[in-house]
Design an enzyme around this catalytic site. Structure first.
Site, short mmCIF file in Angstrom:
data_model
loop_
_atom_site.label_atom_id
_atom_site.label_comp_id
_atom_site.label_asym_id
_atom_site.label_seq_id
_atom_site.Cartn_x
_atom_site.Cartn_y
_atom_site.Cartn_z
CD GLN A 80 36.68 34.36 52.03
OE1 GLN A 80 35.54 34.34 51.58
NE2 GLN A 80 37.65 35.13 51.53
CE1 TYR A 150 28.65 39.01 51.67
CE2 TYR A 150 31.01 38.62 51.37
CZ TYR A 150 29.72 38.62 50.88
OH TYR A 150 29.49 38.25 49.57
NE ARG A 198 38.74 39.70 49.79
CZ ARG A 198 38.59 39.16 48.59
NH1 ARG A 198 38.67 37.85 48.45
NH2 ARG A 198 38.37 39.90 47.54
N GLY A 287 41.02 36.31 40.69
CA GLY A 287 39.68 35.76 40.74
C GLY A 287 39.13 35.41 39.38
NE ARG A 288 35.83 40.06 37.82
CZ ARG A 288 35.65 41.29 37.34
NH1 ARG A 288 34.79 41.51 36.37
NH2 ARG A 288 36.35 42.29 37.83
CB CYS A 311 38.00 37.51 32.36
SG CYS A 311 36.49 38.16 33.11
CB CYS A 314 29.91 38.57 30.38
SG CYS A 314 30.37 36.93 31.00
#
Length: 358
Positions: A80, A150, A198, A287-288, A311, A314
């Site tokens: 990326q 971004y 993306r 992801g997480r 997950c 947290c």
């Protein structure tokens, strides 16, 4: 595996031992593609300390080694590329931060300077040069990060772009920078490279862009030679687009474009992945959940859902240098034989880790 900033590379942007361990573990664990964290296209665009880079030719050999290691472990690496824009910090870049317009990021006290028209064109070239380096490293797939507030999304959104030159104002002019980046990346990456773009589907706040804007951008990205549109749920750093907005917008995009679509967001259980596939997604980025359990994909595909380390949200993994998961998954930072310890697995499964205030 979705792109996730680690801040665990070497300070000069080269992949570290930890980087190799992190990506190869997910490749061995069954991921179809491992997206790298965002790599910065120039020093001004560096968003995080110890971040992977694509801004200079010295990066190519290390990037090639990383890509070969990940592919040998079972999955291609997709690199990326991005520019942080006004979300950067001068303490990280070593220079004043910059953006489309002199408007502060809501969580940043620094006022960005406005990029000149020539500097915008120079930044387009920087994206193209990063794509060339990715190609020279033997990587087969890359992703342009045009989301998460971004630089590219900052240009696309009228909430952050108040320019009066050819890159601001009307939708057509706000689309100019994203589309020019896409064209430069395609030209420099070559015709054989698979390119994902993306983007957020919409910004659900005042002056934010709409799904109608995104549909127009998607058509232009198709013409610019993109292969995939990655539909991010993270519209602004830490602010997610809830399903009540995301799902209908995704459906409209699915009906409008023929490009492959990636869906993502909170796929902690494989059932959520299936929901996205049922919505028409061609791929689902995790992801997480994959950060917590490197073997998430393999377990899900084998129907071993009950074995997945869950997950607990947290959220210190927002910057993974503060995350418990990588430290427990990679004791000593060794790249081989990476598995979460039994103690770590027990704590993650039972929620033994208390949430941390950040």
């Amino acid at each position: 595996m979705s792109a996730m900033t680690s801040s665990r590379a070497e300070e000069n942007g080269v992949a570290s031992v930890w980087s190799h361990a992190h990506y190869t573990a997910r490749a061995r664990g069954g991921a179809a593609v491992c997206f790298s964290e965002a790599t910065y296209v120039n020093q001004e665009g560096k968003g995080f300390p110890s971040q992977l880079a694509s801004h200079d030719d010295y990066i190519v050999p290390g990037l090639k080694e990383l890509a070969e290691a990940v592919e040998a472990a079972g999955a291609p690496l997709a690199v990326q590329i991005f520019h942080a824009g006004r979300t950067a910090l001068s303490a990280v870049t070593g220079m004043p931060i910059a953006g489309p317009s002199p408007i502060k990021h809501p969580k940043n006290d620094e006022l960005p300077r406005e990029l000149s028209t020539q500097e915008v064109k120079d930044t387009v070239r920087a994206f193209g040069e990063s794509a060339r380096r990715v190609r020279e490293a033997g990587v087969k797939m890359l992703e342009i990060h045009g989301a998460t507030w971004y630089l590219i999304q900052q240009f696309f959104s009228s909430s952050s772009n108040k320019r009066t030159d050819e890159y601001g104002g009307s939708l057509e002019r706000r689309m100019r920078f994203p589309v020019e980046v896409a064209r430069a990346v395609r030209e420099n990456a070559g015709e054989d490279m698979v390119i994902s773009y993306r983007t957020g589907l919409l910004e659900p706040w005042e002056e934010g862009f709409t799904i109608e804007d995104t549909l127009a951008l998607a058509a232009a990205l198709d013409e610019a030679g993109m292969d995939i549109i990655h539909c991010s749920r993270n519209a602004r750093n830490g602010v997610a687009v809830e399903p009540e907005f995301y799902n209908p917008a995704f459906d409209r995009l699915r009906k409008k474009v023929k490009l492959a679509l990636i869906a993502n967001g909170r796929s902690f259980e494989p059932s959520r992945v299936q929901e996205y596939l049922d919505m028409g997604a061609d791929l689902v980025a995790v992801g997480r959940a994959m950060l917590t359990d490197p073997d998430y994909a393999g377990k899900a595909l084998a129907g071993r859902d009950e074995e997945i380390l869950t997950c607990i949200q947290c959220r210190p993994c927002i910057y993974m240098r503060d995350s418990r998961c990588p430290d427990d998954a990679y004791p000593g930072g060794e790249p081989d034989g990476i598995k979460p310890s039994l103690e770590a697995a027990s704590k993650m499964k039972t929620g033994g880790y208390a949430p941390t205030e950040k």
